[in-house]
Design a protein around this motif. Structure first.
Motif, PDB file in Angstrom:
ATOM      1  N   ALA A 154     -38.042 -30.840  -6.273  1.00 54.49           N
ATOM      2  CA  ALA A 154     -38.715 -29.629  -5.838  1.00 54.49           C
ATOM      3  C   ALA A 154     -38.242 -29.446  -4.660  1.00 54.49           C
ATOM      4  N   GLN A 155     -37.993 -30.305  -3.606  1.00 52.57           N
ATOM      5  CA  GLN A 155     -37.270 -30.473  -2.525  1.00 52.57           C
ATOM      6  C   GLN A 155     -35.859 -29.759  -2.891  1.00 52.57           C
ATOM      7  N   THR A 156     -35.215 -29.929  -2.744  1.00 50.49           N
ATOM      8  CA  THR A 156     -33.791 -29.942  -3.921  1.00 50.49           C
ATOM      9  C   THR A 156     -33.729 -28.812  -4.154  1.00 50.49           C
ATOM     10  N   MET A 157     -34.302 -27.767  -4.567  1.00 53.70           N
ATOM     11  CA  MET A 157     -34.211 -26.755  -5.024  1.00 53.70           C
ATOM     12  C   MET A 157     -34.745 -25.825  -3.430  1.00 53.70           C
ATOM     13  N   SER A 158     -35.668 -26.065  -3.338  1.00 54.59           N
ATOM     14  CA  SER A 158     -35.244 -25.241  -1.833  1.00 54.59           C
ATOM     15  C   SER A 158     -34.477 -25.363  -0.599  1.00 54.59           C
ATOM     16  N   LEU A 159     -33.519 -26.761  -0.617  1.00 50.39           N
ATOM     17  CA  LEU A 159     -32.975 -26.657  -0.018  1.00 50.39           C
ATOM     18  C   LEU A 159     -31.389 -26.132  -0.119  1.00 50.39           C
ATOM     19  N   ARG A 160     -31.123 -26.404  -1.957  1.00 52.90           N
ATOM     20  CA  ARG A 160     -30.183 -25.356  -2.609  1.00 52.90           C
ATOM     21  C   ARG A 160     -29.856 -23.946  -1.483  1.00 52.90           C
ATOM     22  N   GLN A 161     -30.942 -23.329  -1.403  1.00 52.21           N
ATOM     23  CA  GLN A 161     -30.915 -21.741  -1.220  1.00 52.21           C
ATOM     24  C   GLN A 161     -31.091 -21.964   0.303  1.00 52.21           C
ATOM     25  N   ARG A 162     -30.597 -22.789   0.768  1.00 44.03           N
ATOM     26  CA  ARG A 162     -30.544 -22.998   2.650  1.00 44.03           C
ATOM     27  C   ARG A 162     -29.048 -21.877   3.313  1.00 44.03           C
ATOM     28  N   ASP A 163     -29.148 -21.018   4.113  1.00 39.14           N
ATOM     29  CA  ASP A 163     -28.161 -20.320   4.225  1.00 39.14           C
ATOM     30  C   ASP A 163     -26.483 -21.770   4.330  1.00 39.14           C
ATOM     31  N   PHE A 164     -26.847 -22.921   5.088  1.00 36.40           N
ATOM     32  CA  PHE A 164     -25.681 -23.870   5.211  1.00 36.40           C
ATOM     33  C   PHE A 164     -25.393 -24.411   3.752  1.00 36.40           C
ATOM     34  N   VAL A 165     -26.025 -24.625   3.057  1.00 39.25           N
ATOM     35  CA  VAL A 165     -25.950 -24.472   0.945  1.00 39.25           C
ATOM     36  C   VAL A 165     -24.730 -23.803   1.079  1.00 39.25           C
ATOM     37  N   MET A 166     -25.428 -22.697   1.117  1.00 46.25           N
ATOM     38  CA  MET A 166     -24.993 -21.325   0.726  1.00 46.25           C
ATOM     39  C   MET A 166     -23.040 -20.899   1.304  1.00 46.25           C
ATOM     40  N   ALA A 167     -22.765 -21.755   2.724  1.00 50.36           N
ATOM     41  CA  ALA A 167     -22.451 -21.470   2.935  1.00 50.36           C
ATOM     42  C   ALA A 167     -21.150 -22.031   3.204  1.00 50.36           C
ATOM     43  N   MET A 168     -20.885 -23.358   2.889  1.00 46.73           N
ATOM     44  CA  MET A 168     -20.113 -24.321   2.262  1.00 46.73           C
ATOM     45  C   MET A 168     -19.949 -23.960   0.858  1.00 46.73           C
ATOM     46  N   ARG A 169     -20.820 -23.596   0.133  1.00 48.50           N
ATOM     47  CA  ARG A 169     -20.352 -23.095  -1.041  1.00 48.50           C
ATOM     48  C   ARG A 169     -18.917 -22.565  -0.888  1.00 48.50           C
ATOM     49  N   MET A 170     -19.327 -21.449  -0.367  1.00 49.82           N
ATOM     50  CA  MET A 170     -18.589 -20.428  -0.353  1.00 49.82           C
ATOM     51  C   MET A 170     -17.333 -20.569   0.777  1.00 49.82           C
ATOM     52  N   LEU A 171     -17.194 -21.454   1.467  1.00 47.31           N
ATOM     53  CA  LEU A 171     -16.290 -22.380   1.495  1.00 47.31           C
ATOM     54  C   LEU A 171     -15.519 -23.429   0.464  1.00 47.31           C
ATOM     55  N   GLY A 172     -15.385 -23.778  -0.766  1.00 44.78           N
ATOM     56  CA  GLY A 172     -14.880 -24.190  -1.955  1.00 44.78           C
ATOM     57  C   GLY A 172     -15.778 -25.833  -1.684  1.00 44.78           C
ATOM     58  N   GLU A 173     -16.502 -26.127  -1.250  1.00 42.56           N
ATOM     59  CA  GLU A 173     -17.197 -27.431  -1.622  1.00 42.56           C
ATOM     60  C   GLU A 173     -17.744 -27.765  -2.913  1.00 42.56           C
ATOM     61  N   THR A 174     -17.402 -29.009  -3.735  1.00 43.34           N
ATOM     62  CA  THR A 174     -17.768 -28.753  -4.341  1.00 43.34           C
ATOM     63  C   THR A 174     -18.994 -29.714  -4.789  1.00 43.34           C
TER      64      THR A 174
END
Length: 290
Positions: A154-174
């Motif tokens: 449940a906590q991970t599902m909440s964190l994966r939608q945070r802005d910092f995670v989305m930004a790192m995804r857009m930067l190409g992080e695995t």
């Protein structure tokens, strides 16, 4: 005093940890043997010679408590480590990846959640030939990880939608690096509180199994002391035999609760004593200016 709850809990846990590590050396230093039977000192109350009295077989209760602390704490820590690893491996990927990964991992997690854990532990421990501390810890750890996995999911599902995670995804992080570098550090508060809870739960489970007689005959723990005492001590009023292990279990529970409360104060600004005082002071100032 700021943070006194966490410091008090850590101090109590540290005392138990030190005793668990140096227990055999401490018994040897004081000339105590938890297995020594002295028929001349049967059921003696606490005295200068036997600080915590003796058992119905003349065994020193203090020596047994020191030896039992190592086994009980070892079971708690080992079971908590195993349970934490399984909870992280099953809960974090399920919450982060979603989809089929979440469906498969949640299926196994839900299976362990609906299983009657205590009867299963009793059955497995009853059929295992060697029911020493390590075996008991493995059994408790294998069957006790599911609630933690659900919380981490449940906590991970909440964190994966945070802005910092989305930004790192857009930067190409695995995704693997995102879990290790971004998600797990933000779960540190939950993981530490969960670990302490698992330690306490494992200690209580081990004590319950030992109380029911499921333990190795050549091992001593807080549970085995209580198991041996309940047959004689309660009827004859030998409080010095069963109070120390029960008190240690209660102290460990109090310590883990204090540490968890201290973690909440650090992770949750609403619970910080200094912040609460500042807010109250500001309210008084505002009310005085009206």
């Amino acid at each position: 005093m700021k943070g006194w709850k966490a410091r008090s809990g850590i101090a109590i846990c540290a005392v138990f940890g030190v005793i668990a590590i140096v227990g055999p050396w401490l018994n040897g230093l004081m000339g105590l043997d938890p297995w020594k039977i002295d028929y001349q000192a049967i059921q003696q109350p606490p005295s200068a010679e036997h600080w915590l009295g003796t058992t119905a077989q003349g065994q020193d209760v203090l020596a047994q408590m020191i030896a039992g602390t190592r086994n009980s704490v070892s079971v708690g820590v080992l079971a908590a480590v195993l349970g934490m690893v399984l909870a992280v491996l099953m809960g974090v990927p399920a919450g982060f990846f979603g989809g089929r990964v979440d469906a498969v991992l949640s299926f196994f997690t839900n299976m362990f959640l609906v299983m009657p854990v205590l009867p299963l532990i009793l059955v497995v421990a009853g059929y295992v030939q060697d029911t020493g501390p390590i075996t008991i810890a493995l059994i408790i750890g294998v069957f006790g990880w599911a609630p933690g996995a659900r919380t981490l999911r449940a906590q991970t599902m909440s964190l994966r939608q945070r802005d910092f995670v989305m930004a790192m995804r857009m930067l190409g992080e695995t995704r693997t690096r995102l879990i290790v570098v971004e998600v797990l550090p933000h779960l540190a508060g939950w993981l530490s509180a969960m670990f302490l809870h698992m330690v306490l739960s494992a200690v209580l489970a081990e004590a319950g199994l030992a109380f029911l007689g499921i333990s190795s005959a050549d091992s001593i723990s807080w549970g085995t002391i209580i198991n041996q005492a309940q047959q004689v001590a309660l009827l004859n009023g030998l409080w010095w035999w069963f109070v120390p292990p029960g008190l240690c279990i209660a102290l460990l529970g109090t310590a883990t609760g204090l540490v968890n409360f201290g973690i909440d104060e650090v992770m949750n600004p609403r619970l910080r004593t200094s912040d609460v005082r500042a807010v109250r002071k500001m309210k008084r100032v505002l009310e005085g200016t009206r």
